[in-house]
Scaffold this motif. Structure first.
Motif, PDB file in Angstrom:
ATOM      1  N   SER A   1      10.722   2.041  17.467  1.00 38.89           N
ATOM      2  CA  SER A   1      12.035   2.678  17.398  1.00 38.89           C
ATOM      3  C   SER A   1      13.102   1.585  17.352  1.00 38.89           C
ATOM      4  O   SER A   1      12.812   0.410  17.597  1.00 38.89           O
ATOM      5  CB  SER A   1      12.259   3.566  18.624  1.00 38.89           C
ATOM      6  OG  SER A   1      12.393   2.769  19.787  1.00 38.89           O
ATOM      7  N   LEU A   2      14.309   1.987  17.077  1.00 38.03           N
ATOM      8  CA  LEU A   2      15.416   1.031  17.047  1.00 38.03           C
ATOM      9  C   LEU A   2      15.583   0.357  18.405  1.00 38.03           C
ATOM     10  O   LEU A   2      15.781  -0.853  18.496  1.00 38.03           O
ATOM     11  CB  LEU A   2      16.703   1.730  16.619  1.00 38.03           C
ATOM     12  CG  LEU A   2      17.871   0.838  16.220  1.00 38.03           C
ATOM     13  CD1 LEU A   2      17.502  -0.053  15.048  1.00 38.03           C
ATOM     14  CD2 LEU A   2      19.072   1.670  15.869  1.00 38.03           C
TER      15      LEU A   2
ATOM     16  N   LYS B   1      14.695  -4.608  21.832  1.00 35.33           N
ATOM     17  CA  LYS B   1      14.027  -5.327  22.914  1.00 35.33           C
ATOM     18  C   LYS B   1      13.135  -6.452  22.366  1.00 35.33           C
ATOM     19  O   LYS B   1      13.130  -7.567  22.884  1.00 35.33           O
ATOM     20  CB  LYS B   1      13.193  -4.335  23.729  1.00 35.33           C
ATOM     21  CG  LYS B   1      12.622  -4.896  24.991  1.00 35.33           C
ATOM     22  CD  LYS B   1      11.905  -3.806  25.774  1.00 35.33           C
ATOM     23  CE  LYS B   1      11.315  -4.377  27.046  1.00 35.33           C
ATOM     24  NZ  LYS B   1      10.614  -3.357  27.825  1.00 35.33           N
ATOM     25  N   GLU B   2      12.395  -6.151  21.311  1.00 30.52           N
ATOM     26  CA  GLU B   2      11.459  -7.123  20.733  1.00 30.52           C
ATOM     27  C   GLU B   2      12.169  -8.307  20.071  1.00 30.52           C
ATOM     28  O   GLU B   2      11.706  -9.435  20.168  1.00 30.52           O
ATOM     29  CB  GLU B   2      10.559  -6.439  19.688  1.00 30.52           C
ATOM     30  CG  GLU B   2       9.561  -5.469  20.249  1.00 30.52           C
ATOM     31  CD  GLU B   2       8.394  -6.145  20.931  1.00 30.52           C
ATOM     32  OE1 GLU B   2       7.949  -7.200  20.465  1.00 30.52           O
ATOM     33  OE2 GLU B   2       7.922  -5.595  21.949  1.00 30.52           O
ATOM     34  N   THR B   3      13.273  -8.030  19.371  1.00 31.47           N
ATOM     35  CA  THR B   3      13.935  -9.073  18.577  1.00 31.47           C
ATOM     36  C   THR B   3      15.116  -9.731  19.284  1.00 31.47           C
ATOM     37  O   THR B   3      15.517 -10.833  18.915  1.00 31.47           O
ATOM     38  CB  THR B   3      14.453  -8.497  17.242  1.00 31.47           C
ATOM     39  OG1 THR B   3      15.430  -7.484  17.522  1.00 31.47           O
ATOM     40  CG2 THR B   3      13.322  -7.941  16.405  1.00 31.47           C
TER      41      THR B   3
ATOM     42  N   THR C   1      23.382  -4.894  14.345  1.00 37.02           N
ATOM     43  CA  THR C   1      22.724  -5.894  13.502  1.00 37.02           C
ATOM     44  C   THR C   1      21.407  -5.339  12.980  1.00 37.02           C
ATOM     45  O   THR C   1      21.083  -5.489  11.792  1.00 37.02           O
ATOM     46  CB  THR C   1      22.477  -7.199  14.283  1.00 37.02           C
ATOM     47  OG1 THR C   1      23.741  -7.727  14.709  1.00 37.02           O
ATOM     48  CG2 THR C   1      21.747  -8.231  13.447  1.00 37.02           C
ATOM     49  N   LEU C   2      20.655  -4.675  13.849  1.00 40.68           N
ATOM     50  CA  LEU C   2      19.371  -4.104  13.428  1.00 40.68           C
ATOM     51  C   LEU C   2      19.547  -3.032  12.361  1.00 40.68           C
ATOM     52  O   LEU C   2      18.754  -2.952  11.430  1.00 40.68           O
ATOM     53  CB  LEU C   2      18.635  -3.514  14.629  1.00 40.68           C
ATOM     54  CG  LEU C   2      17.828  -4.512  15.424  1.00 40.68           C
ATOM     55  CD1 LEU C   2      17.321  -3.878  16.711  1.00 40.68           C
ATOM     56  CD2 LEU C   2      16.673  -5.067  14.626  1.00 40.68           C
ATOM     57  N   ASN C   3      20.574  -2.208  12.493  1.00 41.74           N
ATOM     58  CA  ASN C   3      20.835  -1.195  11.464  1.00 41.74           C
ATOM     59  C   ASN C   3      21.034  -1.847  10.103  1.00 41.74           C
ATOM     60  O   ASN C   3      20.463  -1.412   9.107  1.00 41.74           O
ATOM     61  CB  ASN C   3      22.054  -0.343  11.825  1.00 41.74           C
ATOM     62  CG  ASN C   3      21.725   0.747  12.804  1.00 41.74           C
ATOM     63  OD1 ASN C   3      20.683   1.363  12.726  1.00 41.74           O
ATOM     64  ND2 ASN C   3      22.622   0.984  13.734  1.00 41.74           N
ATOM     65  N   THR C   4      21.827  -2.907  10.072  1.00 38.26           N
ATOM     66  CA  THR C   4      22.089  -3.621   8.822  1.00 38.26           C
ATOM     67  C   THR C   4      20.817  -4.265   8.285  1.00 38.26           C
ATOM     68  O   THR C   4      20.490  -4.134   7.103  1.00 38.26           O
ATOM     69  CB  THR C   4      23.173  -4.696   9.048  1.00 38.26           C
ATOM     70  OG1 THR C   4      24.354  -4.071   9.555  1.00 38.26           O
ATOM     71  CG2 THR C   4      23.497  -5.438   7.773  1.00 38.26           C
ATOM     72  N   VAL C   5      20.100  -4.964   9.157  1.00 38.23           N
ATOM     73  CA  VAL C   5      18.882  -5.669   8.752  1.00 38.23           C
ATOM     74  C   VAL C   5      17.826  -4.681   8.250  1.00 38.23           C
ATOM     75  O   VAL C   5      17.213  -4.881   7.203  1.00 38.23           O
ATOM     76  CB  VAL C   5      18.331  -6.521   9.922  1.00 38.23           C
ATOM     77  CG1 VAL C   5      16.952  -7.058   9.616  1.00 38.23           C
ATOM     78  CG2 VAL C   5      19.285  -7.664  10.235  1.00 38.23           C
ATOM     79  N   CYS C   6      17.627  -3.598   8.988  1.00 37.76           N
ATOM     80  CA  CYS C   6      16.617  -2.611   8.595  1.00 37.76           C
ATOM     81  C   CYS C   6      16.988  -1.919   7.286  1.00 37.76           C
ATOM     82  O   CYS C   6      16.114  -1.646   6.456  1.00 37.76           O
ATOM     83  CB  CYS C   6      16.404  -1.591   9.700  1.00 37.76           C
ATOM     84  SG  CYS C   6      15.536  -2.291  11.127  1.00 37.76           S
ATOM     85  N   ASP C   7      18.263  -1.639   7.090  1.00 40.40           N
ATOM     86  CA  ASP C   7      18.700  -1.056   5.817  1.00 40.40           C
ATOM     87  C   ASP C   7      18.406  -1.996   4.656  1.00 40.40           C
ATOM     88  O   ASP C   7      17.933  -1.568   3.600  1.00 40.40           O
ATOM     89  CB  ASP C   7      20.191  -0.707   5.843  1.00 40.40           C
ATOM     90  CG  ASP C   7      20.486   0.554   6.644  1.00 40.40           C
ATOM     91  OD1 ASP C   7      19.536   1.336   6.908  1.00 40.40           O
ATOM     92  OD2 ASP C   7      21.659   0.754   7.012  1.00 40.40           O
TER      93      ASP C   7
END
Length: 79
Positions: A21-22, A27-29, A35-41
């Motif tokens: 999940s996001l 937690k992992e990264t 930032t994760l939303n942008t990277v994952c997109d």
């Protein structure tokens, strides 16, 4: 196609866990949600990721609920 350091972090985390999940990716990264939303997109558009979206349940007032809000709850009418 070259990958950014953040894109590599996400892919490496998913390589180990396969599906996160996001919040778990945060937690992992160590990356923020935005930032994760942008990277994952970006990774999705490049064809590196699949999205698994689930629905969330929300509750709202039904007809009876609206009536009680307007007229008052039955136990309050007794008092």
């Amino acid at each position: 196609m070259t990958l950014s350091d953040n894109e590599k972090k996400v892919l490496l985390s998913l390589q180990e866990k396969h599906k996160l999940s996001l919040k778990e990716l945060e937690k992992e990264t160590g990356l923020s949600e935005s930032t994760l939303n942008t990277v994952c997109d970006r990774l999705f558009l490049k064809g590196y990721l699949r999205k698994h979206e689930t629905s969330k349940e929300f509750y709202g007032l039904g007809i009876g609920g609206h009536r009680y809000v307007k007229e008052g709850l039955p136990e309050r009418k007794v008092l």
